[in-house]
Design a protein around this motif. Structure first.
Motif, PDB file in Angstrom:
ATOM      1  N   GLY A   6       0.823  -1.210   0.000  1.00 33.02           N
ATOM      2  CA  GLY A   6       0.000   0.000   0.000  1.00 33.02           C
ATOM      3  C   GLY A   6       0.851   1.252   0.000  1.00 33.02           C
ATOM      4  N   SER A   7       0.203   2.387  -0.103  1.00 36.66           N
ATOM      5  CA  SER A   7       0.945   3.648  -0.245  1.00 36.66           C
ATOM      6  C   SER A   7       1.790   3.961   0.987  1.00 36.66           C
ATOM      7  N   VAL A   8       1.237   3.781   2.179  1.00 41.39           N
ATOM      8  CA  VAL A   8       2.001   4.065   3.400  1.00 41.39           C
ATOM      9  C   VAL A   8       3.091   3.023   3.589  1.00 41.39           C
ATOM     10  N   GLY A   9       2.783   1.752   3.336  1.00 39.30           N
ATOM     11  CA  GLY A   9       3.787   0.709   3.472  1.00 39.30           C
ATOM     12  C   GLY A   9       4.974   0.924   2.555  1.00 39.30           C
ATOM     13  N   LEU A  10       4.704   1.261   1.299  1.00 38.31           N
ATOM     14  CA  LEU A  10       5.795   1.503   0.356  1.00 38.31           C
ATOM     15  C   LEU A  10       6.571   2.768   0.706  1.00 38.31           C
ATOM     16  N   ALA A  11       5.862   3.812   1.117  1.00 39.23           N
ATOM     17  CA  ALA A  11       6.559   5.045   1.509  1.00 39.23           C
ATOM     18  C   ALA A  11       7.464   4.782   2.702  1.00 39.23           C
ATOM     19  N   ALA A  12       6.980   3.992   3.661  1.00 34.30           N
ATOM     20  CA  ALA A  12       7.810   3.648   4.819  1.00 34.30           C
ATOM     21  C   ALA A  12       9.001   2.797   4.400  1.00 34.30           C
ATOM     22  N   ALA A  13       8.776   1.860   3.486  1.00 37.28           N
ATOM     23  CA  ALA A  13       9.878   1.015   3.025  1.00 37.28           C
ATOM     24  C   ALA A  13      10.974   1.858   2.378  1.00 37.28           C
ATOM     25  N   ARG A  14      10.585   2.789   1.530  1.00 38.73           N
ATOM     26  CA  ARG A  14      11.583   3.659   0.882  1.00 38.73           C
ATOM     27  C   ARG A  14      12.363   4.455   1.926  1.00 38.73           C
ATOM     28  N   LEU A  15      11.649   4.984   2.896  1.00 34.72           N
ATOM     29  CA  LEU A  15      12.295   5.805   3.911  1.00 34.72           C
ATOM     30  C   LEU A  15      13.196   4.967   4.806  1.00 34.72           C
ATOM     31  N   PHE A  16      12.721   3.799   5.222  1.00 32.31           N
ATOM     32  CA  PHE A  16      13.527   2.926   6.071  1.00 32.31           C
ATOM     33  C   PHE A  16      14.807   2.491   5.338  1.00 32.31           C
TER      34      PHE A  16
ATOM     35  N   SER B  36      16.326   4.100   2.980  1.00 29.32           N
ATOM     36  CA  SER B  36      17.224   5.255   2.865  1.00 29.32           C
ATOM     37  C   SER B  36      17.967   5.530   4.162  1.00 29.32           C
ATOM     38  N   GLU B  37      17.424   5.020   5.274  1.00 29.27           N
ATOM     39  CA  GLU B  37      18.064   5.198   6.576  1.00 29.27           C
ATOM     40  C   GLU B  37      18.844   3.956   7.000  1.00 29.27           C
ATOM     41  N   GLY B  38      19.126   3.054   6.046  1.00 27.54           N
ATOM     42  CA  GLY B  38      20.043   1.949   6.306  1.00 27.54           C
ATOM     43  C   GLY B  38      19.434   0.629   6.688  1.00 27.54           C
ATOM     44  N   ALA B  39      18.091   0.509   6.650  1.00 24.00           N
ATOM     45  CA  ALA B  39      17.431  -0.707   7.111  1.00 24.00           C
ATOM     46  C   ALA B  39      17.422  -1.808   6.057  1.00 24.00           C
ATOM     47  N   ARG B  40      17.161  -3.026   6.534  1.00 23.70           N
ATOM     48  CA  ARG B  40      16.744  -4.150   5.712  1.00 23.70           C
ATOM     49  C   ARG B  40      15.240  -4.306   5.913  1.00 23.70           C
ATOM     50  N   VAL B  41      14.490  -4.565   4.851  1.00 22.96           N
ATOM     51  CA  VAL B  41      13.028  -4.513   4.936  1.00 22.96           C
ATOM     52  C   VAL B  41      12.382  -5.766   4.362  1.00 22.96           C
ATOM     53  N   MET B  42      11.533  -6.409   5.165  1.00 21.63           N
ATOM     54  CA  MET B  42      10.668  -7.487   4.716  1.00 21.63           C
ATOM     55  C   MET B  42       9.266  -6.907   4.500  1.00 21.63           C
ATOM     56  N   LEU B  43       8.776  -6.995   3.269  1.00 19.03           N
ATOM     57  CA  LEU B  43       7.422  -6.558   2.945  1.00 19.03           C
ATOM     58  C   LEU B  43       6.478  -7.749   3.035  1.00 19.03           C
ATOM     59  N   VAL B  44       5.371  -7.567   3.733  1.00 16.60           N
ATOM     60  CA  VAL B  44       4.355  -8.613   3.863  1.00 16.60           C
ATOM     61  C   VAL B  44       3.053  -8.099   3.263  1.00 16.60           C
TER      62      VAL B  44
ATOM     63  N   ALA C 199       6.242  -4.323  -5.946  1.00 20.40           N
ATOM     64  CA  ALA C 199       6.727  -3.438  -4.886  1.00 20.40           C
ATOM     65  C   ALA C 199       8.232  -3.606  -4.694  1.00 20.40           C
ATOM     66  N   LYS C 200       8.692  -4.845  -4.664  1.00 21.00           N
ATOM     67  CA  LYS C 200      10.127  -5.087  -4.496  1.00 21.00           C
ATOM     68  C   LYS C 200      10.908  -4.474  -5.647  1.00 21.00           C
ATOM     69  N   ALA C 201      10.416  -4.658  -6.862  1.00 20.47           N
ATOM     70  CA  ALA C 201      11.103  -4.097  -8.029  1.00 20.47           C
ATOM     71  C   ALA C 201      11.153  -2.586  -7.974  1.00 20.47           C
ATOM     72  N   SER C 202      10.060  -1.968  -7.513  1.00 17.25           N
ATOM     73  CA  SER C 202      10.010  -0.508  -7.468  1.00 17.25           C
ATOM     74  C   SER C 202      10.992   0.071  -6.459  1.00 17.25           C
ATOM     75  N   LEU C 203      11.335  -0.706  -5.444  1.00 17.46           N
ATOM     76  CA  LEU C 203      12.252  -0.223  -4.418  1.00 17.46           C
ATOM     77  C   LEU C 203      13.712  -0.338  -4.859  1.00 17.46           C
ATOM     78  N   GLY C 204      14.002  -1.233  -5.768  1.00 21.96           N
ATOM     79  CA  GLY C 204      15.328  -1.305  -6.373  1.00 21.96           C
ATOM     80  C   GLY C 204      16.464  -1.500  -5.395  1.00 21.96           C
ATOM     81  N   SER C 205      16.267  -2.377  -4.424  1.00 23.79           N
ATOM     82  CA  SER C 205      17.310  -2.588  -3.407  1.00 23.79           C
ATOM     83  C   SER C 205      17.483  -4.071  -3.145  1.00 23.79           C
ATOM     84  N   ASP C 206      18.710  -4.483  -2.905  1.00 23.24           N
ATOM     85  CA  ASP C 206      18.963  -5.875  -2.547  1.00 23.24           C
ATOM     86  C   ASP C 206      18.748  -6.118  -1.050  1.00 23.24           C
ATOM     87  N   LYS C 207      18.284  -5.102  -0.353  1.00 28.55           N
ATOM     88  CA  LYS C 207      17.996  -5.232   1.084  1.00 28.55           C
ATOM     89  C   LYS C 207      16.500  -5.365   1.341  1.00 28.55           C
ATOM     90  N   VAL C 208      15.752  -5.810   0.304  1.00 29.05           N
ATOM     91  CA  VAL C 208      14.309  -6.011   0.411  1.00 29.05           C
ATOM     92  C   VAL C 208      13.978  -7.473   0.158  1.00 29.05           C
TER      93      VAL C 208
END
Length: 256
Positions: A17-27, A29-37, A47-56
């Motif tokens: 969702g919009s808030v989940g993805l916005a939080a994922a991008r922000l997290f 950018s602040e150095g986190a590893r993120v599991m999306l459920v 969603a994973k592709a849009s984030l473009g990170s190997d930490k997802v």
């Protein structure tokens, strides 16, 4: 300069969702590893592709099913070790109808998705988490008041009030380990979720609910998903190290 979530492992439910993805991008950018459920494989892949990170990473699961909750917790722990942040953000918009006509099954489904899911994550996540970590439950301004329109979506209003009870009880349950449990209560957000609610309420009431809400918000507009994500980042990070059991409102002054 050190990031707020460097080397932190985070789970975000409702991650597509919009808030989940916005939080994922922000997290991220602040150095986190993120599991999306979330519930849909296709949306998770996008969603994973849009984030473009190997930490997802992604996990398909129902947040109101204990087996699925155990599954995403174990998967995250197995991939990256102990968890630092769980952002319990999944939800639905309930069923729009006058109270006298409200569907009983819809009421039960909405309570399950919101209240039961919050209960399960607060019960099951801490054994997988580090001490001094954070659980954030997305509730709503609707969880703090009734107000005009609540009579046409009673299940959502009740479920969001119930989440506050879960958060306050869980904050005491896990305080000995320094695990903070807080509620994030946005007002109206400019996203498809909120638009769907407002369109249905407009149809039931015969009023333009979106215009009515904006006229009632002192800042004169709905929140952007990124603005809610910033509040989630605060609660996820050590900036909120002495805050637990509380409700954090992001509503442009609507509830004041």
């Amino acid at each position: 300069m050190k990031n707020l979530l460097d080397d932190k492992t985070c789970i975000i439910t409702g991650g597509c969702g919009s808030v989940g993805l916005a939080a994922a991008r922000l997290f991220l950018s602040e150095g986190a590893r993120v599991m999306l459920v979330d519930l849909d494989d296709g949306r998770l892949a996008a969603a994973k592709a849009s984030l473009g990170s190997d930490k997802v990473a992604v996990f398909k699961g129902d947040v109101a099913e204990s087996a699925d909750v155990a599954g995403y917790l174990a998967a995250t722990n197995g991939l990256w070790g102990p968890i630092d942040v769980v952002f319990s953000n999944a939800g639905n918009h309930g069923h729009i109808a006058p109270l006298a006509d409200y569907d009983d099954d819809a009421f039960d489904r909405t309570l399950r998705i919101h209240a039961r899911a919050a209960y399960l994550v607060c019960k099951m996540a801490p054994p997988y988490m580090n001490d001094q970590s954070s659980i954030i439950v997305t509730s709503s301004l609707a969880g703090l008041r009734g107000g005009a329109g609540s009579e046409n979506n009673i299940a959502y209003t009740v479920a969001k009030h119930a989440q506050t009870g879960v958060v306050r009880a869980a904050a005491h349950a896990w305080a000995g380990r320094g695990i903070r449990v807080n509620s994030l209560n946005p007002g109206p957000i400019d996203n498809p979720f909120q638009t769907s609610i407002e369109n249905q309420l407009s149809a039931v009431t015969g009023r333009n609910i979106t215009q009515a809400i904006d006229s009632d918000i002192p800042l004169g507009r709905h929140a952007k998903p990124e603005e809610v994500a910033k509040a989630a980042l605060f609660l996820a990070s050590s900036m909120s190290s002495f805050i637990t059991g509380h409700v954090h409102v992001v509503d442009g002054g609507l509830g004041s």
